[in-house]
Design a protein around this motif. Sequence first.
Motif, PDB file in Angstrom:
ATOM      1  N   PRO A 189       0.839  -1.195   0.000  1.00 31.35           N
ATOM      2  CA  PRO A 189       0.000   0.000   0.000  1.00 31.35           C
ATOM      3  C   PRO A 189       0.881   1.254   0.000  1.00 31.35           C
ATOM      4  O   PRO A 189       1.910   1.295   0.671  1.00 31.35           O
ATOM      5  N   GLY A 190       0.481   2.217  -0.806  1.00 31.28           N
ATOM      6  CA  GLY A 190       1.255   3.464  -0.878  1.00 31.28           C
ATOM      7  C   GLY A 190       2.268   3.450  -2.005  1.00 31.28           C
ATOM      8  O   GLY A 190       2.755   4.499  -2.408  1.00 31.28           O
ATOM      9  N   SER A 191       2.599   2.250  -2.516  1.00 29.24           N
ATOM     10  CA  SER A 191       3.564   2.222  -3.621  1.00 29.24           C
ATOM     11  C   SER A 191       2.836   2.540  -4.927  1.00 29.24           C
ATOM     12  O   SER A 191       1.614   2.376  -5.030  1.00 29.24           O
ATOM     13  N   LEU A 192       3.592   2.979  -5.915  1.00 32.99           N
ATOM     14  CA  LEU A 192       3.020   3.465  -7.177  1.00 32.99           C
ATOM     15  C   LEU A 192       2.057   2.467  -7.810  1.00 32.99           C
ATOM     16  O   LEU A 192       0.984   2.829  -8.299  1.00 32.99           O
ATOM     17  N   LEU A 193       2.454   1.185  -7.809  1.00 31.65           N
ATOM     18  CA  LEU A 193       1.670   0.205  -8.558  1.00 31.65           C
ATOM     19  C   LEU A 193       0.578  -0.476  -7.723  1.00 31.65           C
ATOM     20  O   LEU A 193      -0.134  -1.331  -8.244  1.00 31.65           O
ATOM     21  N   HIS A 194       0.447  -0.074  -6.450  1.00 30.25           N
ATOM     22  CA  HIS A 194      -0.516  -0.769  -5.583  1.00 30.25           C
ATOM     23  C   HIS A 194      -1.925  -0.757  -6.161  1.00 30.25           C
ATOM     24  O   HIS A 194      -2.629  -1.746  -6.124  1.00 30.25           O
ATOM     25  N   ASP A 195      -2.325   0.378  -6.699  1.00 31.04           N
ATOM     26  CA  ASP A 195      -3.697   0.479  -7.223  1.00 31.04           C
ATOM     27  C   ASP A 195      -3.762   0.414  -8.740  1.00 31.04           C
ATOM     28  O   ASP A 195      -4.779   0.751  -9.340  1.00 31.04           O
TER      29      ASP A 195
END
Length: 323
Positions: free
Chosen positions: A44-50
């Motif tokens: 969570p919070g990393s660029l590719l999380h979502d």
Amino acid sequence: MRVAIAGGTSPTLGASIVSALLSTDGRYTPVVLSREGKIHSFPPGSLLHDVEIRYVNYHSQPSLVETLRDVEVVLSVLLIPGSDWVTAQVNLLHAAEEAGCRRFAPSEYALSSQAQAMVDLLDAKNTVWQAVQDSVDRGKIDAARFPCGMFMNYLGIGCPDEGARAEALSGFQEGPVLVHLEDPSSSWVEVPLRADGTVPSLTMTELRDVGKFIVAALDLQAPWAGRELGMAGDTLSFTTLIALCQRFTGRSVEARTVTEPQLQARLETIPSSQFIERMECQLTIVCCRDGSVVNPALNRLSSVRPTTVEQFMQRYWGSHNRK
Ligand SMILES: NC(=O)c1ccc[n+]([C@@H]2O[C@H](COP(=O)([O-])OP(=O)(O)OC[C@H]3O[C@@H](n4cnc5c(N)ncnc54)[C@H](OP(=O)(O)O)[C@@H]3O)[C@@H](O)[C@H]2O)c1
């Protein structure tokens, strides 16, 4: 508009393009293609999380076609050792055509085709481009190639402030090329000379600007039409580069000149198994022949105001020297 980025898990170029697409407020939706069997975790919070990740087999045409059915543009930032670099991208190209994608851009992000032809490892990009050009000529898909010169982020190597260095490198983990600021007691720049003894120039582009330029290219209404849409963060002579390095590192930076015959002799001594060393030597030869300058065609078509080398050095090295 869904834009697939093959190899978009890359922490450098992939991250730059995904992040630029995400900053378009939904105008473009990135979908990252990643090879099957490779486990990535995006906390969570990393660029590719979502970001949607689609796991693919670059050797299965039917599954690639299914994966790309709802995608409008396919961008490749793949970097695969060996001949599979060509095969995977040509498969991706043909799958994009069959799935009805509108645009395709192969993993270029280096120099012009003429310059790349002088570098064994980069010539694979030209092989891929021949297939892409053929598809464009036959009206199968729209496409462009995007040279950008050397990533400016190489200049972050050796930056003494840890936080500034991490930001300057922007995920970049390669070793120094041409510019050596990693050792405070011995800073130097390899300066290739033209045949007449004068000093050539080179183009450098900051990684995060590459993503911005790609968004600008996606915004173009006119067909890419198989053009070489070069982007240039900055184009400067090696002499100016050294002056900027001296000014912002506060160090004396030695110019180590080298001629093409000397580089050819060096190349002879590098075994073919050391392909990275050979590439670096051949790229330096390219500089001697003025192949290190990118025609900024995309700059002229966009409003992107890229970071210059002076701004980059000021931002990441200058603050350290003011302490
Ligand atoms: N101009 C410059 O100064 C400069 C410097 C460095 C690189 N480049 C260029 O930039 C482009 C991207 O380079 P990069 O350093 O960002 O690449 P990278 O991070 O090394 O690789 C990009 C992606 O390729 C995929 N990949 C790796 N091995 C693979 C394999 N065997 N099969 C299938 N996929 C594989 C990986 O995605 P998955 O693991 O998700 O499948 C990886 O995230 C290349 O065209 C390179 O030549 C330019």
